[in-house]
Design a protein around this motif. Structure first.
Motif, mmCIF file in Angstrom:
data_model
loop_
_atom_site.group_PDB
_atom_site.id
_atom_site.type_symbol
_atom_site.label_atom_id
_atom_site.label_comp_id
_atom_site.label_asym_id
_atom_site.label_seq_id
_atom_site.Cartn_x
_atom_site.Cartn_y
_atom_site.Cartn_z
ATOM 1 N N CYS A 49 17.496 -2.303 0.591
ATOM 2 C CA CYS A 49 16.597 -2.661 1.686
ATOM 3 C C CYS A 49 16.905 -4.088 2.147
ATOM 4 N N CYS A 52 13.530 -6.424 1.482
ATOM 5 C CA CYS A 52 13.023 -6.806 0.148
ATOM 6 C C CYS A 52 14.060 -6.674 -0.948
ATOM 7 N N CYS A 72 11.968 2.134 3.091
ATOM 8 C CA CYS A 72 11.943 1.549 1.752
ATOM 9 C C CYS A 72 10.642 1.924 1.045
ATOM 10 N N THR A 74 9.458 0.378 -1.512
ATOM 11 C CA THR A 74 8.801 -0.825 -2.020
ATOM 12 C C THR A 74 8.010 -1.535 -0.923
ATOM 13 N N CYS A 75 8.658 -1.741 0.252
ATOM 14 C CA CYS A 75 8.012 -2.585 1.274
ATOM 15 C C CYS A 75 7.737 -1.831 2.570
HETATM 16 ZN ZN LIG Z 1 12.043 -2.982 1.105
#
Ligand SMILES: [Zn+2]
Length: 351
Positions: A49, A52, A72, A74-75
């Motif tokens: 990504c 992040c 992504c 995560t983010c």
């Molecule tokens: Zn990310």
């Protein structure tokens, strides 16, 4: 923000480009995107990504059934993956016709009383004023300045206000042909990549500017680290990028016909920044966030004009036809107040 109750409806075609120019540019951009994919897709590269650094993602709808887009885990950022490599991007920016068409449009806007230029200039002048309170002279650089149109407008203003001796202007662009045809002589222009330029000017600039650049880069993190290195102590980094969670970016998806490119629009726009992910990104790159704003003017006009061409015929945004222009002008002002326009501007300092 307006301090009275009147809001003027802003017509995209009166301020940005004509309907014919819009159709021509969009269809050429799609043709160019197909050509780049045809020629270079075997060399496209997988990447983490870009916002992040996370490795896990979910697949999204492909762009024009060719380019893979992911989100992504995560983010929540959307990005093109695998991404066109340096060779593909070099071909795109130097050999594809849509970039020449866009440059002509930008040149034709120069010197006009464009709402885009005047708002941008006003923002930058405010930053210059704040910097000149503490320093007698300052250095400014615009990264991705093309042939220097914006810097030229800025130079004229500074000269008219006897500030040109206190403010030194530089511009950098990777496109040698743009730099070799400068529109101004009051500015130092360099043909270079941002990373190579940064090696020669550590801690040098009090104000770094770029406009709609960072979404084009296949490694925006590396770019940000270069910017951190050239930023002087107490300097300001100010830039703009599309807001992928803005009104018209949500109303019209990346596969819909659009007069302005969506946050995801490869091989041009390779990741979509938003008012959410840009804060994480700035902190990860070593900056503090001073201000985030979405001062866009065109969201409601863009959705109103083009929602009927959306691939999603059930779109909730079809209801925009229920509002008249006075009401839409108020909605546009709300979008600004709520940081929900598709034009994102951010101001950073070193952390
Ligand atoms: Zn990310």
């Amino acid at each position: 923000m307006s301090n009275n109750n009147t809001h003027n409806y802003i017509d995209f075609f009166q301020h940005n480009r004509t309907e014919e120019q819009t159709e021509t540019l969009y269809s050429q951009r799609i043709k160019d995107a197909k050509e780049v994919h045809n020629k270079f897709s075997s060399s496209f590269q997988e990447r983490p990504c870009p916002i992040c650094g996370g490795e896990k993602f979910d697949q999204q709808e492909d762009f024009i059934n060719l380019y893979s887009v992911v989100k992504c885990r995560t983010c929540n950022s959307e990005y093109v993956n695998p991404v066109p490599g340096a060779e593909a991007l070099d071909y795109y920016y130097n050999h594809c016709i849509s970039n020449d068409q866009f440059e002509e449009l930008s040149q034709s806007r120069k010197g006009s009383s464009s709402i885009i230029l005047s708002e941008r200039l006003l923002e930058v002048l405010n930053l210059i004023d704040s910097l000149l309170l503490n320093k007698n002279t300052i250095n400014i650089v615009e990264i991705g300045c093309s042939s220097g149109s914006f810097l030229n407008d800025l130079h004229i203003y500074l000269k008219d206000n006897d500030l040109d001796k206190r403010v030194h202007l530089s511009g950098v662009d990777i496109d040698e042909s743009a730099i070799s045809n400068p529109v101004t002589d009051g500015v130092d222009l360099y043909a270079s990549s941002a990373q190579d330029f940064a090696k020669n000017f550590p801690n040098n600039f009090d104000l770094i500017l770029n406009f709609e650049l960072i979404e084009h880069l296949h490694d925006p993190f590396e770019f940000m680290i270069s910017m951190k290195n050239i930023l002087a102590k107490d300097g300001i980094f100010h830039f703009s990028t599309p807001n992928g969670k803005g009104f018209d970016n949500i109303g019209l998806g990346y596969n819909d016909f659009r007069p302005l490119a969506h946050g995801i629009f490869p091989p041009m726009h390779l990741q979509a920044f938003t008012t959410e992910n840009i804060v994480h990104f700035a902190i990860r790159c070593g900056f503090d966030v001073v201000k985030i704003d979405t001062p866009g003017n065109f969201d409601v006009d863009i959705v109103k004009r083009f929602i009927s061409r959306s691939k999603n015929s059930q779109s909730n945004f079809n209801h925009i036809s229920l509002f008249d222009d006075d009401q839409l002008a108020i909605i546009q002002s709300w979008l600004k107040d709520l940081n929900s326009s598709s034009h994102l501007v951010i101001t950073l300092t070193q952390s």
